[in-house]
Write a protein that holds these residues in place. Sequence first.
Motif, mmCIF file in Angstrom:
data_model
loop_
_atom_site.group_PDB
_atom_site.id
_atom_site.type_symbol
_atom_site.label_atom_id
_atom_site.label_comp_id
_atom_site.label_asym_id
_atom_site.label_seq_id
_atom_site.Cartn_x
_atom_site.Cartn_y
_atom_site.Cartn_z
ATOM 1 N N GLU A 1 0.819 -1.212 0.000
ATOM 2 C CA GLU A 1 0.000 0.000 0.000
ATOM 3 C C GLU A 1 0.854 1.264 0.000
ATOM 4 O OE1 GLU A 1 -2.545 -0.445 3.346
ATOM 5 O OE2 GLU A 1 -3.894 -1.874 2.345
ATOM 6 N N ARG A 2 1.935 1.251 0.768
ATOM 7 C CA ARG A 2 2.828 2.416 0.774
ATOM 8 C C ARG A 2 3.442 2.643 -0.604
ATOM 9 N NH1 ARG A 2 4.465 0.209 5.804
ATOM 10 N NH2 ARG A 2 6.312 -0.704 4.811
ATOM 11 N N HIS A 3 3.885 1.559 -1.231
ATOM 12 C CA HIS A 3 4.509 1.680 -2.554
ATOM 13 C C HIS A 3 3.509 2.176 -3.595
ATOM 14 C CE1 HIS A 3 7.095 0.647 -5.967
ATOM 15 N NE2 HIS A 3 6.008 0.138 -6.521
ATOM 16 N N ILE A 4 2.308 1.602 -3.579
ATOM 17 C CA ILE A 4 1.305 1.970 -4.585
ATOM 18 C C ILE A 4 0.860 3.417 -4.407
ATOM 19 C CG2 ILE A 4 -1.053 1.522 -5.373
ATOM 20 C CD1 ILE A 4 -0.586 -1.427 -4.809
ATOM 21 N N LEU A 5 0.692 3.838 -3.164
ATOM 22 C CA LEU A 5 0.259 5.214 -2.925
ATOM 23 C C LEU A 5 1.296 6.209 -3.421
ATOM 24 C CD1 LEU A 5 -2.035 6.851 -1.737
ATOM 25 C CD2 LEU A 5 -0.873 6.803 0.469
ATOM 26 N N THR A 6 2.562 5.907 -3.220
ATOM 27 C CA THR A 6 3.636 6.770 -3.728
ATOM 28 C C THR A 6 3.620 6.817 -5.250
ATOM 29 O OG1 THR A 6 5.015 6.244 -1.801
ATOM 30 C CG2 THR A 6 6.121 7.165 -3.726
ATOM 31 N N SER A 7 3.434 5.655 -5.880
ATOM 32 C CA SER A 7 3.393 5.588 -7.347
ATOM 33 C C SER A 7 2.190 6.343 -7.894
ATOM 34 C CB SER A 7 3.345 4.128 -7.807
ATOM 35 O OG SER A 7 4.495 3.429 -7.375
ATOM 36 N N ALA A 8 1.040 6.199 -7.232
ATOM 37 C CA ALA A 8 -0.181 6.846 -7.714
ATOM 38 C C ALA A 8 -0.054 8.358 -7.693
ATOM 39 C CB ALA A 8 -1.369 6.396 -6.870
ATOM 40 N N LYS A 9 0.556 8.894 -6.649
ATOM 41 C CA LYS A 9 0.740 10.349 -6.582
ATOM 42 C C LYS A 9 1.642 10.844 -7.693
ATOM 43 C CE LYS A 9 -0.065 10.767 -1.601
ATOM 44 N NZ LYS A 9 0.529 11.085 -0.288
ATOM 45 N N ALA A 10 2.594 10.013 -8.081
ATOM 46 C CA ALA A 10 3.486 10.389 -9.183
ATOM 47 C C ALA A 10 2.785 10.264 -10.529
ATOM 48 C CB ALA A 10 4.742 9.519 -9.157
ATOM 49 N N HIS A 11 1.916 9.273 -10.663
ATOM 50 C CA HIS A 11 1.254 9.034 -11.947
ATOM 51 C C HIS A 11 0.113 10.018 -12.193
ATOM 52 C CE1 HIS A 11 2.792 4.626 -11.910
ATOM 53 N NE2 HIS A 11 3.584 5.404 -12.611
ATOM 54 N N ASN A 12 -0.785 10.160 -11.197
ATOM 55 C CA ASN A 12 -1.948 11.027 -11.410
ATOM 56 C C ASN A 12 -2.543 11.442 -10.068
ATOM 57 O OD1 ASN A 12 -4.229 12.346 -12.401
ATOM 58 N ND2 ASN A 12 -4.465 10.902 -14.088
ATOM 59 N N ALA A 13 -1.938 12.397 -9.409
ATOM 60 C CA ALA A 13 -2.407 12.844 -8.097
ATOM 61 C C ALA A 13 -3.760 13.541 -8.189
ATOM 62 C CB ALA A 13 -1.378 13.776 -7.467
ATOM 63 N N THR A 14 -4.016 14.231 -9.305
ATOM 64 C CA THR A 14 -5.282 14.963 -9.456
ATOM 65 C C THR A 14 -6.465 14.010 -9.488
ATOM 66 O OG1 THR A 14 -4.160 16.718 -10.687
ATOM 67 C CG2 THR A 14 -6.553 16.577 -10.909
ATOM 68 N N THR A 15 -6.360 12.942 -10.288
ATOM 69 C CA THR A 15 -7.437 11.957 -10.369
ATOM 70 C C THR A 15 -7.676 11.300 -9.015
ATOM 71 O OG1 THR A 15 -7.012 11.503 -12.701
ATOM 72 C CG2 THR A 15 -8.171 9.799 -11.455
ATOM 73 N N LEU A 16 -6.609 11.000 -8.307
ATOM 74 C CA LEU A 16 -6.725 10.384 -6.983
ATOM 75 C C LEU A 16 -7.494 11.304 -6.040
ATOM 76 C CD1 LEU A 16 -5.634 7.652 -5.954
ATOM 77 C CD2 LEU A 16 -3.761 8.913 -4.892
ATOM 78 N N HIS A 17 -7.202 12.587 -6.096
ATOM 79 C CA HIS A 17 -7.898 13.556 -5.239
ATOM 80 C C HIS A 17 -9.373 13.653 -5.612
ATOM 81 C CE1 HIS A 17 -8.950 17.236 -3.134
ATOM 82 N NE2 HIS A 17 -9.329 17.755 -4.294
ATOM 83 N N LEU A 18 -9.687 13.706 -6.882
ATOM 84 C CA LEU A 18 -11.081 13.821 -7.318
ATOM 85 C C LEU A 18 -11.899 12.609 -6.882
ATOM 86 C CD1 LEU A 18 -10.616 15.247 -10.934
ATOM 87 C CD2 LEU A 18 -11.454 16.463 -8.923
ATOM 88 N N LEU A 19 -11.330 11.435 -7.004
ATOM 89 C CA LEU A 19 -12.054 10.221 -6.618
ATOM 90 C C LEU A 19 -12.361 10.208 -5.126
ATOM 91 C CD1 LEU A 19 -10.128 7.573 -8.750
ATOM 92 C CD2 LEU A 19 -12.504 8.285 -9.054
ATOM 93 N N ARG A 20 -11.459 10.747 -4.322
ATOM 94 C CA ARG A 20 -11.660 10.718 -2.872
ATOM 95 C C ARG A 20 -12.668 11.755 -2.390
ATOM 96 N NH1 ARG A 20 -5.708 9.579 -0.157
ATOM 97 N NH2 ARG A 20 -5.243 7.680 -1.322
ATOM 98 N N THR A 21 -13.137 12.621 -3.269
ATOM 99 C CA THR A 21 -14.203 13.542 -2.878
ATOM 100 C C THR A 21 -15.555 12.839 -2.836
ATOM 101 O OG1 THR A 21 -14.620 14.278 -5.167
ATOM 102 C CG2 THR A 21 -12.964 15.490 -3.889
#
Length: 348
Positions: A206-226
């Motif tokens: 989970e730590r590794h994936i979260l770091t990768s996701a922020k590098a790949h597409n942090a904006t999409t990750l933020h929108l989904l969590r709304t």
Amino acid sequence: MRNYYTGQHQFYCGVDLHAKTMYLCIVNQADEIVLHREIPTNADRFLRELAPYRDDVVVCVECTFTWYWVADLCAAEGMPFVLGHALAMTAMQVGKTKNDRIDSRDIAKLLRAGMIPMAYVYPKAMRGTRDLLRRRMQCVRRRAELLTHIQQTNAQYNLPPIGKSLKYKRNRDGVAERFEDGSVRTTVEIDLALIEAYDARIHAIERHILTSAKAHNATTLHLLRTIPGIGKILSLVILYEIHDIRRFPTAQKFCSYSRLIRPVKESAGKRVGVGNGKMGNAYLKWAFSEAVVLFLRETREAAPYIQRLERKYGKAKAKGILAHRLGRTVYYLLKHQQVFDLKKFVNQ
């Protein structure tokens, strides 16, 4: 409606790919076979066979588990690559006899005729992280099986209920000592040791994936969590299974891919059954099914809406409808880059 590859080339290469061997068939524009040969699954050998046709050749491989390296090789060499949809291609390849030689020929001829149904070629940069996220899901399920096995063993010997959630490490102390039989105690100790090992690996993943996701597409990750109910894990699953929302021309296409609609078969105006519900993405189906439960748990404003659906359709179908709405919401949210609007969602 499926997408078919209709590009025009001088040569069309169909590959029946396996782990150790691959059968190549290359046809020209006149539908003449210019090469038909089985070779070892080797990148250098593959390039040598294609060398005389490299000026204008397109390569097609069926979507099986071995396609990654061929797609990456073609991208590195600047050759067009087509990934064929495995189930749709199977329906099109009909004959009494089936072998690797015939399959490679059929793939090449379908490619030349513009009749190859295409699957999505997931980009190399995010593919490894997506597969790691899927692996995490397998680890979580196996961990859950171990927790269930401990509870079942406790019930087998009619012992008092454990009374605590074993998913938390602090609640596992003394659990193995409940069992008098040495063999049974050893079995439970094995379960507990494996659970602890899974805990460590799952947290690391989970730590590794979260770091990768922020590098790949942090904006999409933020929108989904709304969206209420879509937290860290579900947002990661949706992000990596979609990759790019623009590959779906409509919300209905996206919901179909996510298995959020029930396909229907009709003939002469009559319903004759349902379609293949297993086509599409099982991981997105799971994510939206989980999101519905969590959305209802965290959102009081949605209670009147779901109650109206339950009175009209029943509980099971009401949740399916809500999952479909969440799927459409995710589509438009990502397409227009907007945050989730709860009032608009529950009042429509």
